[in-house]
Scaffold this motif. Structure first.
Motif, short mmCIF file in Angstrom:
data_model
loop_
_atom_site.label_atom_id
_atom_site.label_comp_id
_atom_site.label_asym_id
_atom_site.label_seq_id
_atom_site.Cartn_x
_atom_site.Cartn_y
_atom_site.Cartn_z
N ASN A 58 0.82 -1.21 0.00
CA ASN A 58 0.00 0.00 0.00
C ASN A 58 0.85 1.26 0.00
O ASN A 58 0.49 2.26 -0.61
CB ASN A 58 -0.93 0.01 1.22
N ALA A 59 1.98 1.19 0.73
CA ALA A 59 2.84 2.38 0.81
C ALA A 59 3.54 2.63 -0.52
O ALA A 59 3.66 3.78 -0.96
CB ALA A 59 3.86 2.20 1.93
N PHE A 60 4.00 1.55 -1.20
CA PHE A 60 4.84 1.75 -2.38
C PHE A 60 4.16 1.45 -3.72
O PHE A 60 4.58 1.97 -4.75
CB PHE A 60 6.11 0.90 -2.27
N GLY A 61 3.12 0.61 -3.69
CA GLY A 61 2.46 0.22 -4.94
C GLY A 61 2.11 1.39 -5.84
O GLY A 61 2.44 1.39 -7.03
N ASP A 104 3.43 -18.25 2.35
CA ASP A 104 2.53 -17.20 2.85
C ASP A 104 2.96 -15.82 2.35
O ASP A 104 2.14 -15.01 1.93
CB ASP A 104 2.56 -17.16 4.39
N TRP A 105 4.26 -15.59 2.44
CA TRP A 105 4.81 -14.28 2.09
C TRP A 105 4.55 -13.95 0.61
O TRP A 105 3.94 -12.92 0.28
CB TRP A 105 6.31 -14.30 2.43
N GLY A 106 5.02 -14.83 -0.27
CA GLY A 106 4.87 -14.58 -1.71
C GLY A 106 3.41 -14.54 -2.13
O GLY A 106 3.01 -13.72 -2.96
N ARG A 107 2.60 -15.42 -1.54
CA ARG A 107 1.18 -15.45 -1.89
C ARG A 107 0.50 -14.16 -1.44
O ARG A 107 -0.34 -13.61 -2.16
CB ARG A 107 0.51 -16.67 -1.26
N SER A 108 0.85 -13.69 -0.23
CA SER A 108 0.18 -12.47 0.24
C SER A 108 0.66 -11.26 -0.56
O SER A 108 -0.09 -10.31 -0.78
CB SER A 108 0.36 -12.28 1.75
N MET A 109 1.87 -11.32 -1.07
CA MET A 109 2.37 -10.25 -1.93
C MET A 109 1.55 -10.20 -3.22
O MET A 109 1.10 -9.14 -3.66
CB MET A 109 3.83 -10.51 -2.23
N GLN A 110 1.35 -11.36 -3.83
CA GLN A 110 0.62 -11.39 -5.10
C GLN A 110 -0.86 -11.10 -4.91
O GLN A 110 -1.56 -10.77 -5.86
CB GLN A 110 0.82 -12.75 -5.77
N ALA A 111 -1.35 -11.24 -3.66
CA ALA A 111 -2.76 -10.93 -3.41
C ALA A 111 -2.96 -9.44 -3.15
O ALA A 111 -4.00 -8.88 -3.46
CB ALA A 111 -3.26 -11.75 -2.23
N SER A 112 -1.93 -8.79 -2.55
CA SER A 112 -2.17 -7.41 -2.08
C SER A 112 -1.54 -6.32 -2.96
O SER A 112 -2.09 -5.22 -3.04
CB SER A 112 -1.64 -7.28 -0.65
N LYS A 137 -3.56 -4.39 -6.53
CA LYS A 137 -4.51 -3.29 -6.39
C LYS A 137 -3.78 -1.95 -6.24
O LYS A 137 -4.13 -0.96 -6.90
CB LYS A 137 -5.39 -3.53 -5.15
N ALA A 138 -2.74 -1.95 -5.38
CA ALA A 138 -1.99 -0.71 -5.16
C ALA A 138 -1.25 -0.28 -6.42
O ALA A 138 -1.19 0.90 -6.74
CB ALA A 138 -1.01 -0.91 -4.00
N ILE A 139 -0.70 -1.26 -7.14
CA ILE A 139 0.02 -0.92 -8.38
C ILE A 139 -0.95 -0.40 -9.42
O ILE A 139 -0.67 0.59 -10.12
CB ILE A 139 0.80 -2.16 -8.90
N GLU A 140 -2.13 -1.03 -9.52
CA GLU A 140 -3.14 -0.57 -10.48
C GLU A 140 -3.61 0.84 -10.16
O GLU A 140 -3.88 1.63 -11.07
CB GLU A 140 -4.32 -1.56 -10.52
N SER A 141 -3.69 1.18 -8.86
CA SER A 141 -4.13 2.54 -8.49
C SER A 141 -3.09 3.57 -8.93
O SER A 141 -3.41 4.75 -9.07
CB SER A 141 -4.38 2.62 -6.99
N GLY A 142 -1.85 3.12 -9.16
CA GLY A 142 -0.82 4.04 -9.64
C GLY A 142 -0.70 4.02 -11.15
O GLY A 142 0.24 4.59 -11.70
N GLY A 143 -1.60 3.31 -11.83
CA GLY A 143 -1.61 3.33 -13.29
C GLY A 143 -0.92 2.12 -13.92
O GLY A 143 -0.78 2.06 -15.13
N GLY A 144 -0.51 1.14 -13.11
CA GLY A 144 0.14 -0.05 -13.68
C GLY A 144 -0.88 -1.14 -13.97
O GLY A 144 -2.05 -1.02 -13.63
N GLN A 145 -0.43 -2.20 -14.65
CA GLN A 145 -1.29 -3.36 -14.84
C GLN A 145 -0.47 -4.63 -14.62
O GLN A 145 0.75 -4.62 -14.73
CB GLN A 145 -1.93 -3.35 -16.23
#
Lengths: 290, 377
Positions: free
Chosen positions: B150-153, B173-181, B184-192
């Motif tokens: 959320n901070a950097f996406g 858990d770590w990698g899966r939660s990264m790909q889940a979260s 959305k934050a990257i898309e809000s910054g205009g990425g896909q």
């Protein structure tokens, strides 16, 4: 369309590269199993030692890369001979359960010895090859990958010829088929055992030394290598050399293509699923032992 | 007879002696992987806490007593970590626990902490659900993967000048939660997002995954990996002719990674909770001591060790006693200023308020190119 073919070719190339390595490691395992009737769970540790010794020879002692590889293999073989003389020779008549437990103990011992000696830091062997990738019509590889493929393939051929064409190979195969009869016709079983163990360790160490250029080696590496080697050997048939070679290539290709066209989380499952199928429907493996 | 009595007396006094000294120290238990797949990073953590405890003891320890570390190997294995924590609490009677490394191990150790009512702080495990369980004895002094996302996406597309993002992370858990979260934050910054791929903890080569990611034609690849796999990944990505920027959570700004990966580390971005190039007096002093004693630059695991140890010792000091229940209560009121700024815990014992960093490796040095603050969740 051509992009799809490029990607397929890349997956195939990746599969052959890894498959050659699997085949080389599995050949050593299957030889030790076939001749000595030992399921060697410390096999991956010989791979790890090969990698570490080569790393130390090249990066700390400044030895030439191409001189360091055979020297590393020689050092690991010397250790294997010591181990065979001090441990496995005494267990020649022991049941398989005993020798299996001994190899498991040995694998823990070697891993922790490496941890104490060299620490947990992963190491890559510095190679003289340029790191810039080569591209053939969009399929990428590096000189190091090509070198790995060439060395592993050459060693596989050498191993095969040694077993098929030489007197020692013949004696090994005889011991393989029937230990007592082989002894009766004058084959020195003790010596054959020592050869088999040393040769098996040499193949694993060679794989470790060569692959250590692009797959960092660390003390815990041995475990997964042993596991993969067993997958290959069970696929190909316990004690079958052709089985180990074909099984290794098959597993490498199956993993590469499976991960390439299915969710990548399933990559390791593919090999083990194949093992379950083989054990269910063809428990002697794809190739019977010869 | 008299001799026998004397011998007995000596034996008893010898047997009691260690107990007596044990009561004069404040024991803190550490569960970290010192063997297994993340042993290298685990050992950095352990060496850091050892060094810092020596410093604290030289300054008088805590509550007028010396601090004693009891360290056990959890090997990033939940079962072994539970055994280690049980031993630390039951046999060594530690007043607090620091650990464990891997989120799955920490989840297991949390239950031990709760059962024996001993506070546990992790500085490394970032799987989001750990703090969602409402375990009153568990504290997390590090941003979760979703918080970091959320901070950097939103700034990543601009900072990396990229639109198409591919994910290639560890399958846990770590990698899966990264790909889940993150998406959305990257898309809000205009990425896909154009690819979502995984590799296993035991994987040594990633050629299939890389080929697959490459086929999606991304502008940047988002990674999650610890040192060993980070080295192999970034090398193999370049060896297969992929030249786009890499950005990762994990080891991507650590000295060991940069040294081992060599040229492959150049131009790699790290999303990190700590990097040794932070400009602040407390960090500069820490880096100087670390370089002198441990002969390298501190990694984020060293930073994590610095945070959690000081937060624990600070809480013991404020509690004024070694009663674990009182230490737990003091931990809830934490207001600690350390390497990464101010850290407080929210109601779920999740840390917030600290600074996080986007680093970029240039000539072997991970410079800070962007910072963000972790918002209160």
């Amino acid at each position: 369309m051509s992009a799809t073919i490029t990607i397929l070719a890349q997956h195939l190339l990746n599969g052959v590269l890894i498959g050659c390595a699997y085949a080389l490691i599995a050949m050593g395992l299957t030889m030790i199993f076939g001749v000595m009737n030992i399921a060697n769970f410390a096999h991956g540790e010989f791979y790890m030692l090969g990698g570490f010794v080569a790393f130390y020879l090249v990066s700390l002692m400044g030895l030439d890369y191409f001189a360091a590889l055979p020297l590393a293999v020689a050092i690991v073989v010397a250790l294997a001979i010591v181990l065979q003389h001090s441990i496995f020779r005494r267990l020649r008549e022991a049941p398989m359960m005993t020798t299996t437990l001994v190899t498991i103990g040995l694998s823990i011992l070697l891993e922790n010895a490496a941890l104490l000696l060299w620490g947990p830091q992963p190491q890559s062997i510095p190679t003289p090859f340029p790191t810039k990738p080569l591209s053939f019509f969009g399929v990428y590889t590096t000189p190091l990958y090509l070198f790995c493929m060439a060395v592993t393939a050459a060693l596989i051929v050498v191993g095969h010829v040694l077993i098929r064409r030489t007197r020692m190979g013949k004696a090994m195969r005889a011991t393989f088929q029937n230990k007592e009869s082989a002894a009766l016709v004058g084959i020195r079983i003790d010596r054959i055992y020592a050869y088999a163990f040393a040769f098996g360790a040499a193949l694993a160490a060679a794989a470790g030394a060569v692959l250590g250029g692009f797959i960092p080696v660390e003390p815990a590496t041995g475990g997964i290598i042993t596991l993969k080697a067993f997958v290959v050997v069970i696929l190909g048939g316990m004690g079958s050399f052709v089985g180990a070679i074909v099984g290794g290539l098959l597993l490498g290709l199956a993993e590469a293509l499976g991960a390439g066209y299915m969710p990548t989380g399933w990559k390791d499952a593919i090999g083990f699923f194949a093992v379950i199928l083989v054990l269910l429907f063809r428990p002697e493996g794809l190739f019977k032992r010869v | 007879m008299r001799t026998l009595k004397l011998v007995l007396a000596v034996a008893v006094s010898l047997a009691v002696a260690p107990l007596a000294t044990a009561q004069e120290t404040v024991r803190i238990g550490v569960v970290q992987p010192m063997t297994g797949p993340v042993a290298y990073d685990g050992n950095i953590y352990v060496n850091t806490v050892k060094m810092l405890v020596d410093d604290l003891n030289a300054k008088g320890g805590v509550l007028g007593k010396k601090i004693e570390l009891v360290i056990e190997d959890g090997a990033c294995n939940p079962a072994q970590s539970v055994n280690a924590a049980e031993k630390l609490v039951v046999r060594d009677k530690v007043v607090g626990l620091l650990g464990a490394f891997c989120s799955t191990s920490t989840a297991a150790v949390m239950e031990v902490a709760k059962k024996h009512k001993v506070p546990l702080i992790t500085g490394i495990s970032t799987a989001a659900q750990l703090t969602e369980q409402g375990n009153p004895y568990f504290f997390r002094a590090v941003a979760t993967t979703p918080m970091l996302g959320n901070a950097f996406g939103p700034v990543l597309p601009k900072a990396l000048n990229a639109k198409r993002f591919a994910f290639l992370t560890l399958n846990d858990d770590w990698g899966r939660s990264m790909q889940a979260s993150y998406p959305k934050a990257i898309e809000s910054g205009g990425g896909q997002i154009v690819a979502n791929e995984f590799f296993q903890q035991s994987d040594l080569q990633f050629l299939s995954q890389i080929t697959k990611v490459k086929a999606a034609n991304p502008d940047a690849i988002v990674l999650a990996a610890n040192t060993q796999q980070a080295v192999a990944l970034s090398k193999q990505i370049r060896e297969l002719g992929v030249t786009v920027p890499l950005v990762g959570e994990g080891a991507w700004s650590s000295d060991s990674y940069i040294k081992l990966a060599g040229p492959a580390a150049e131009g790699v971005y790290g999303l990190v909770e700590y990097v040794y190039t932070i400009k602040s007096p407390i960090n500069e002093a820490f880096v100087k001591e670390f370089q002198a004693k441990l002969k390298e630059n501190p990694s984020k695991f060293a930073g994590a060790a610095h945070n959690v140890l000081h937060i624990m010792v600070d809480a013991i000091g404020r509690a004024g006693t070694t009663d674990p229940e009182k230490i737990r209560a003091a931990l809830e009121k934490t207001d600690y200023n350390g390497l990464v700024g101010n850290i407080k815990f929210d109601a779920k014992h999740q840390a917030y308020g600290q600074t996080v960093y986007l680093s970029l490796v240039k000539n072997g040095v991970p410079d800070v190119v962007e910072t963000a603050k972790i918002a209160k969740p």
